[in-house]
Design an enzyme around this catalytic site. Structure first.
Site, PDB file in Angstrom:
ATOM      1  N   ASP A 166       0.680  -1.001   0.555  1.00  9.74           N
ATOM      2  CA  ASP A 166      -0.010   0.103   0.150  1.00  9.74           C
ATOM      3  C   ASP A 166       0.731   1.131   0.481  1.00  9.74           C
ATOM      4  O   ASP A 166       1.653   1.167   0.504  1.00  9.74           O
ATOM      5  CB  ASP A 166      -0.833   0.174   1.207  1.00  9.74           C
ATOM      6  CG  ASP A 166      -1.816   0.905   0.584  1.00  9.74           C
ATOM      7  OD1 ASP A 166      -2.014   1.553  -0.670  1.00  9.74           O
ATOM      8  OD2 ASP A 166      -2.903   1.114   2.093  1.00  9.74           O
ATOM      9  N   ASN A 225     -10.466  -2.943  -6.567  1.00  6.31           N
ATOM     10  CA  ASN A 225      -9.594  -2.505  -7.526  1.00  6.31           C
ATOM     11  C   ASN A 225      -9.993  -1.772  -8.574  1.00  6.31           C
ATOM     12  O   ASN A 225      -9.579  -0.719  -9.607  1.00  6.31           O
ATOM     13  CB  ASN A 225      -8.165  -2.596  -7.327  1.00  6.31           C
ATOM     14  CG  ASN A 225      -7.565  -2.579  -6.039  1.00  6.31           C
ATOM     15  OD1 ASN A 225      -6.693  -3.096  -5.545  1.00  6.31           O
ATOM     16  ND2 ASN A 225      -7.451  -1.363  -5.664  1.00  6.31           N
TER      17      ASN A 225
HETATM   18  C1  FPP Z   1      -1.469   0.003  -3.381  1.00  4.09           C
HETATM   19  O1  FPP Z   1      -1.288   1.570  -3.400  1.00  4.09           O
HETATM   20  C2  FPP Z   1      -1.461  -0.695  -4.687  1.00  4.09           C
HETATM   21  C3  FPP Z   1      -2.031  -1.307  -5.673  1.00  4.09           C
HETATM   22  C4  FPP Z   1      -3.431  -1.137  -6.344  1.00  4.09           C
HETATM   23  C5  FPP Z   1      -1.470  -1.990  -6.653  1.00  4.09           C
HETATM   24  C6  FPP Z   1      -0.077  -2.902  -5.976  1.00  4.09           C
HETATM   25  C7  FPP Z   1       0.913  -3.240  -7.375  1.00  4.09           C
HETATM   26  C8  FPP Z   1       2.470  -3.108  -7.776  1.00  4.09           C
HETATM   27  C9  FPP Z   1       2.842  -3.476  -7.027  1.00  4.09           C
HETATM   28  C10 FPP Z   1       2.630  -3.252  -8.927  1.00  4.09           C
HETATM   29  C11 FPP Z   1       3.545  -4.715  -9.544  1.00  4.09           C
HETATM   30  C12 FPP Z   1       2.916  -5.805  -8.858  1.00  4.09           C
HETATM   31  C13 FPP Z   1       2.807  -6.678  -9.658  1.00  4.09           C
HETATM   32  C14 FPP Z   1       2.882  -8.178  -8.560  1.00  4.09           C
HETATM   33  C15 FPP Z   1       3.254  -7.181 -11.065  1.00  4.09           C
HETATM   34  P1  FPP Z   1      -2.399   2.615  -3.648  1.00  4.09           P
HETATM   35  O2  FPP Z   1      -2.721   2.525  -4.709  1.00  4.09           O
HETATM   36  O3  FPP Z   1      -3.770   2.185  -2.872  1.00  4.09           O
HETATM   37  O4  FPP Z   1      -1.755   3.700  -2.478  1.00  4.09           O
HETATM   38  P2  FPP Z   1      -2.569   4.330  -1.794  1.00  4.09           P
HETATM   39  O5  FPP Z   1      -3.358   4.037  -0.837  1.00  4.09           O
HETATM   40  O6  FPP Z   1      -1.475   5.584  -1.614  1.00  4.09           O
HETATM   41  O7  FPP Z   1      -3.379   5.224  -2.821  1.00  4.09           O
END
Ligand code: FPP
Length: 233
Positions: free
Chosen positions: A15, A63
């Site tokens: 996250d 998501n």
């Molecule tokens: C949550 O942070 C993260 C995600 C929804 C995506 C996670 C994906 C990766 C790290 C990319 C690579 C992964 C793989 C397995 C290839 P957020 O966007 O919710 O952060 P925020 O809460 O700060 O908005």
């Protein structure tokens, strides 16, 4: 760190990618890119330490509600990671598996996932479980439906159903999680591997995922090793 007391199964809720980017005046997608680069380095470190199973929350069933551009960016990032960036996992003898629902995922993402799992299916050193289009409540629902179907078809009777039956009908038959890390300071589990985290230790560092490096991971392991696990006893 005590190398003889490592968790066998670690889960990471990655996250804070969005906030990492926004605070730098960048687009959210750049946070996901930075997160993916960090994930590669973390995998390298985690499997070198000798931890046998890592599960990561890459994309939840919820998501899909995000902005279409962000969803598309993530889908393309997944393809790039599975087709190219994660090739080193095969060299490290790491088997890549996926947990989640296949419906709603674009055909090119499914193709890249299938290729990645096929290419690493005989790898024995460790397991990388990618939760993609994953929701813990759906996993429990899908397990219940599969078992109900087997009862309906006469393959098993309801008396035969035990915890082994349940586990073997989850998306993957993995041991329970020992440690779950959620980066970015949020202290929620958000539908991540609900069944498998029954006795997991939780760790909530404030660091955003792109900055959650090998050193930070070691601090999590050290904290885990200070905990006393009781498993209800
Ligand atoms: C949550 O942070 C993260 C995600 C929804 C995506 C996670 C994906 C990766 C790290 C990319 C690579 C992964 C793989 C397995 C290839 P957020 O966007 O919710 O952060 P925020 O809460 O700060 O908005």
């Amino acid at each position: 760190m005590d190398k003889n007391n490592l968790p066998k199964h670690v889960g990471i809720i990655m996250d804070g990618n969005g906030r990492w980017a926004t605070e730098r005046g960048m687009k959210r997608s750049m946070g996901h890119k930075a997160g993916s680069e960090n994930l590669k380095e973390l995998c390298d470190h985690i499997y070198d330490l000798g931890i046998p199973i890592l599960s990561v929350f890459a994309f939840s069933t919820e998501n899909f509600k995000r902005d279409v551009q962000e969803v598309n960016y993530l889908m393309n990032l997944f393809i790039q990671m599975f087709e190219k960036e994660f090739a080193f996992l095969k060299k490290k003898d790491v088997r890549v598996i996926f947990s989640g629902r296949r419906d709603n995922l674009p055909a090119n993402v499914l193709k890249a996932m299938d290729k990645m799992s096929k290419e690493t299916e005989n790898c024995k050193h460790a397991i990388f479980n990618v939760c993609l289009n994953y929701g813990g409540q759906y996993e429990i629902l899908d397990m219940a439906k599969e078992i109900a179907q087997e009862v309906e078809e006469g393959k098993i009777t309801s008396k035969d159903i035990d915890l082994t039956t349940v586990r073997s009908h989850l998306y993957q038959d993995l041991p329970d999680l020992d440690l779950v890390i959620r980066t970015s300071g949020e202290q929620r589990i958000s539908n991540f591997m609900l069944y498998q985290s029954a006795y997991a230790e939780y760790y909530f560092p404030k660091t955003y995922f792109p900055d959650f490096n090998a050193h930070e991971f070691d601090l999590a392991i050290e904290e885990y090793q200070r905990r006393t696990r009781k498993f209800g006893g």
